[in-house]
Structures are given as C-alpha cells and as structure tokens.
Design a protein around this motif. Structure first.
Motif, PDB file in Angstrom:
ATOM      1  N   THR A 178       0.798  -1.224   0.000  1.00 17.70           N
ATOM      2  CA  THR A 178       0.000   0.000   0.000  1.00 17.70           C
ATOM      3  C   THR A 178       0.829   1.271   0.000  1.00 17.70           C
ATOM      4  O   THR A 178       0.270   2.377  -0.004  1.00 17.70           O
ATOM      5  N   GLY A 179       2.160   1.140   0.043  1.00 14.83           N
ATOM      6  CA  GLY A 179       3.007   2.316   0.041  1.00 14.83           C
ATOM      7  C   GLY A 179       3.023   3.064   1.364  1.00 14.83           C
ATOM      8  O   GLY A 179       3.321   4.263   1.398  1.00 14.83           O
ATOM      9  N   ALA A 180       2.727   2.357   2.444  1.00 16.81           N
ATOM     10  CA  ALA A 180       2.682   2.993   3.766  1.00 16.81           C
ATOM     11  C   ALA A 180       3.983   2.771   4.526  1.00 16.81           C
ATOM     12  O   ALA A 180       4.772   1.875   4.201  1.00 16.81           O
ATOM     13  N   ALA A 181       4.192   3.568   5.556  1.00 15.39           N
ATOM     14  CA  ALA A 181       5.264   3.331   6.510  1.00 15.39           C
ATOM     15  C   ALA A 181       4.733   2.421   7.618  1.00 15.39           C
ATOM     16  O   ALA A 181       3.524   2.232   7.761  1.00 15.39           O
ATOM     17  N   LEU A 182       5.653   1.874   8.402  1.00 12.77           N
ATOM     18  CA  LEU A 182       5.275   0.997   9.503  1.00 12.77           C
ATOM     19  C   LEU A 182       5.867   1.526  10.800  1.00 12.77           C
ATOM     20  O   LEU A 182       7.067   1.802  10.878  1.00 12.77           O
TER      21      LEU A 182
END
Length: 290
Positions: free
Chosen positions: A31-35
């Motif tokens: 999803t192109g998110a950071a964690l």
C-alpha cells in the motif's frame, strides 16, 4: 506523520508478534505505507502474581526494549527495503496505549498471542479491547494465510457491515484477488417459528438486500452468497480459503452495548487467516511520534 500514511504494529518479540510483523511489512509494501513498531512495557495496575521489580519498567527495561526494536528494524530494512520503519517504546497498559496510537494510524496490527515478556498482549482482554475500541481498523494475525486466497466479508445490512464491505473491497482490489461477500440470516428455532414463516421469502429478501449493498462495490471480481445458519460458523467456513476476513465491530445483534459482537470475537479466536475488525472512521488527531 499523519494517520493516512502509516500502519502501527503492536510488537513484543513473541512468535505471534513476528508473524504479525511479516504480515504488516507486506501490507505496508503493497500500500506504500510506513510501519510504526510499538512496544509497550506494561505497568501493572494491580499486584501481579509474580511481583514486578520496584520502579519497573526502569531505564534498563527501556534499553532492552529499544534494542529489540533496533534489531527488528534492521531486519525489516533487509527484507522490505522500500518500507520506512519507525519505532516507539511506551510505558502503560497495553490496551490503552495501543488504542491511543490507533488515533494516528491507518491500520493497527496485532499478533494473536504474546508471551508477556514485554506487554502480555495475548488475544484475550487486550486484543479484544483494542479491536473493539481502536480508532482505526484492526487486523489480528493468527497465522500465515494463502496469499492467493480471496478476501471474505461478513454482512448483515447494518451500517457497521457496510463500512466493513468498503474496507474489504479495497483490500481485495489492492491484492488483485476476488471479494467474497457473505450475508447470514438466522432462521427461527422450530420450537419458536412464527405462524406462516416463509424461509424462501426471507432468503429472497436477504439476497435482494445483499445485491443492493454490492451495486457500488469497487471490487471487479465479486462472489456472493446468502446463507441461513449460525453467523460465526458460516463466516469461519468462508474464511477457510481466504487470506483475510473482514467484519464490523457490531451488527444487528440485540446486545448493542457489546462494542465487539460475539461473531467478531469468535473469528478473532478461531479464524484460519488474519481478521480485520473495522469501525466507523474517527477523525485523526496530530501525531506526536517522530
């Protein structure tokens, strides 16, 4: 960091948390998110069976927790180099801390069983409480699932289930897999069946209602079924070959005070794949983490 660009993982270095970590990294990459990794050092509110050291968690415990997250972050950089990973160590009751962090998260991810070494995040009071009260969707990862499986969603016509449907449809599209929508109705007991009860008419009405819910569904590949039976059992069957099953926090059950219904709780404890519990979105608040 806004809630729209990162996921939060409750992490305690247990086998369950490591399974959830792999899922969260894959989800962030997709999803192109950071964690954001969150490790919570549980401050006991009542006397524990095994007494905590005075002043625990002390700085030494914080240092150990930070070292754990440093190690995990380094490993994540090798396995998922495109995913930005941040970390935070907090003191407090795990459920309350994670609920607070959910205010600024797109998604909150939990493992199904912790070991108590840092947080005691068993899928018991903490996992169920977080799933019921979080300010964003919560995914509980019990085990690895078939990456080619469908996304299943349980529907009952309630506002909560329609919110779950939108989440499930987006999840199916992002994974490139079919969406399987299941609407379950519970027939009356033969001992209490109303006079003139027409099961075929109820089935037809439920089917029409499901078709209406699916009209504007963004998923391109949808299968659907209407089943008369026990909702928990039907949804467990639908989850058997799924990679994710999605439910709302509360449907049309009579006990409206139960923020997390019995069906959702049953799936959290028994589903063979990750379970997403979706609540109505809550406005974001500014994120203070760095």
């Amino acid at each position: 960091m806004s809630r729209t660009d990162h996921l939060t993982l409750g992490f305690d270095d247990s086998p369950g948390a490591r399974t959830a970590l792999h899922w969260a990294l894959d989800e962030a990459a997709r999803t192109g998110a950071a964690l954001r990794l969150a490790l919570v050092l549980d401050t006991p509110a009542v006397p524990a069976p095994v007494p905590y050291p005075v002043g625990w968690p002390d700085q030494a415990a914080m240092d150990v927790a930070t070292a754990v997250l440093d190690r995990v972050t380094e490993a994540a950089a090798h396995s998922h180099p495109a995913v930005p990973v941040t970390r935070t160590v907090r003191r407090g009751a795990p459920a309350r801390v994670l609920e607070d962090l959910s205010r600024t998260s797109r998604l909150l991810v939990l493992g199904s069983h912790g070991h108590g070494g840092f947080t005691g995040m068993l899928l018991g009071s903490t996992g169920v409480s977080v799933s019921a009260h979080a300010h964003c969707p919560v995914v509980v990862v019990r085990r690895h699932a078939d990456p080619h499986g469908h996304v299943a969603v349980g529907l009952d016509g309630s506002p909560a289930s329609r919110i779950a449907l939108r989440f499930a449809a987006r999840a199916a599209v992002s994974r490139g897999v079919p969406l399987h929508a299941v609407r379950v109705w519970t027939p009356p007991s033969p001992l209490w069946e109303p006079s003139g009860f027409d099961a075929a008419a109820v089935q037809a009405a439920e089917t029409a209602a499901l078709d209406k819910d699916l009209v504007d569904c963004p998923s391109t590949r949808i299968t659907a079924e209407v089943v008369a039976g026990n909702p928990a059992g039907v949804l467990l069957a639908a989850a058997r070959h799924a990679q994710l099953v999605v439910v709302g926090t509360r449907g049309h059950g009579g006990f409206t005070g139960m923020l997390l219904g019995s069906v959702s709780q049953h799936l959290l404890h028994h589903a063979p794949c990750p379970v997403a519990v979706v609540r109505e979105p809550v406005p974001a608040t500014p994120d203070v983490d760095h």
